[in-house]
Design a protein around this motif. Structure first.
Motif, short mmCIF file in Angstrom:
data_model
loop_
_atom_site.label_atom_id
_atom_site.label_comp_id
_atom_site.label_asym_id
_atom_site.label_seq_id
_atom_site.Cartn_x
_atom_site.Cartn_y
_atom_site.Cartn_z
N GLY A 26 0.82 -1.20 0.00
CA GLY A 26 0.00 0.00 0.00
C GLY A 26 0.85 1.25 0.00
O GLY A 26 2.07 1.19 -0.03
N ARG A 41 0.62 8.16 3.56
CA ARG A 41 0.75 9.61 3.54
C ARG A 41 0.44 10.11 4.94
O ARG A 41 -0.52 9.66 5.57
CB ARG A 41 -0.25 10.22 2.54
CG ARG A 41 -0.24 11.73 2.50
CD ARG A 41 -1.59 12.34 2.09
NE ARG A 41 -2.77 11.75 2.70
CZ ARG A 41 -3.21 11.98 3.94
NH1 ARG A 41 -2.56 12.75 4.76
NH2 ARG A 41 -4.32 11.40 4.38
N GLY A 92 -2.84 8.42 6.25
CA GLY A 92 -3.68 7.82 5.24
C GLY A 92 -2.98 6.62 4.65
O GLY A 92 -1.80 6.70 4.27
N SER A 124 -3.55 4.17 1.59
CA SER A 124 -4.39 4.03 0.41
C SER A 124 -3.88 2.89 -0.47
O SER A 124 -2.73 2.49 -0.39
CB SER A 124 -4.42 5.33 -0.39
OG SER A 124 -3.12 5.68 -0.80
N GLY A 125 -4.79 2.39 -1.29
CA GLY A 125 -4.43 1.30 -2.18
C GLY A 125 -3.98 0.06 -1.43
O GLY A 125 -3.19 -0.73 -1.95
N ARG A 175 -8.95 -5.30 -0.23
CA ARG A 175 -8.49 -4.01 -0.75
C ARG A 175 -9.18 -2.94 0.06
O ARG A 175 -10.35 -3.10 0.42
CB ARG A 175 -8.87 -3.84 -2.22
CG ARG A 175 -8.14 -4.77 -3.12
CD ARG A 175 -8.64 -4.63 -4.54
NE ARG A 175 -7.90 -5.59 -5.34
CZ ARG A 175 -7.46 -5.35 -6.55
NH1 ARG A 175 -7.70 -4.21 -7.12
NH2 ARG A 175 -6.78 -6.25 -7.21
N ASP A 218 -8.87 1.41 1.95
CA ASP A 218 -8.23 2.66 2.32
C ASP A 218 -8.59 2.97 3.77
O ASP A 218 -9.72 2.73 4.19
CB ASP A 218 -8.73 3.81 1.43
CG ASP A 218 -8.45 3.55 -0.04
OD1 ASP A 218 -7.28 3.40 -0.40
OD2 ASP A 218 -9.42 3.51 -0.81
N GLU A 269 -8.07 6.14 6.81
CA GLU A 269 -7.62 7.47 7.24
C GLU A 269 -7.75 7.51 8.75
O GLU A 269 -8.81 7.19 9.29
CB GLU A 269 -8.49 8.57 6.63
CG GLU A 269 -8.39 8.70 5.13
CD GLU A 269 -7.13 9.41 4.67
OE1 GLU A 269 -6.57 10.22 5.45
OE2 GLU A 269 -6.72 9.15 3.53
#
Length: 172
Positions: free
Chosen positions: A98, A101, A108, A110-111, A122, A124, A126
């Protein structure tokens, strides 16, 4: 390390127990960037070095950049990672990869792709540590139902979507 009037640059090799990386240091007017190439090591130690309060355990590999300085509103960490096995907030995950950030107040992921309880997932995530809020979206396909409910057999797909608060004082 090389210093010129326009800035400082350097290449460093880090080799320690549970941590290996090539590091590029770049200091220019108002900005410092530290790039960790092919970083390998214990996830908990790497998260601590990157100043991230993320509960990860296991060996990870990745490329990360930590940036700070007057030219930025706040420090940031960007990167990509992978791991054969990883524990995220206590959940055992396999074949993880993944992107990450962070501005050191929120994170975060993501992916995200990983295996969990026989299924392929799969999603995401936050996490805002300052306001103590989270948001997650994901899907697990071909989940082994027997690993969730004893006595049941079969496979299932599951959608996950949620947001909320954590570690909040009930009196607030």
């Amino acid at each position: 390390v090389h210093h010129t009037p326009s800035g400082t640059r350097g290449d460093i090799t880090v080799s320690a127990p549970d941590l290996n990386s090539r590091v590029d240091l770049a200091i220019a007017a108002g900005r410092t960037a530290i790039r960790f190439h092919e970083l390998q090591g214990e996830a908990r130690k790497i998260m601590r070095i990157l100043d991230l309060g993320l509960a990860l355990d296991g060996q990870i590999t990745g490329d990360f950049t930590y940036s700070t300085g007057r030219a930025l509103k706040e420090p940031e960490v960007l990167g990509n990672f992978s791991a054969d096995r990883l524990k995220f907030m206590g959940y055992a995950l396999g074949q993880v990869k993944g992107a990450l950030r962070s501005n050191l107040q929120d994170i975060g992921l993501s992916g995200l792709e990983f295996t969990h309880r026989g299924g392929r997932a799969r999603g995401d995530v936050e996490i805002d540590f300052q306001s103590r809020r989270f948001d997650l979206q994901g899907r697990i396909e071909d989940l082994d139902v027997s690993q969730l409910f004893g006595g049941f057999r079969g496979r299932a797909d599951m959608e996950i979507s949620g947001r909320g608060e954590f570690m909040k004082d009930a009196l607030e």
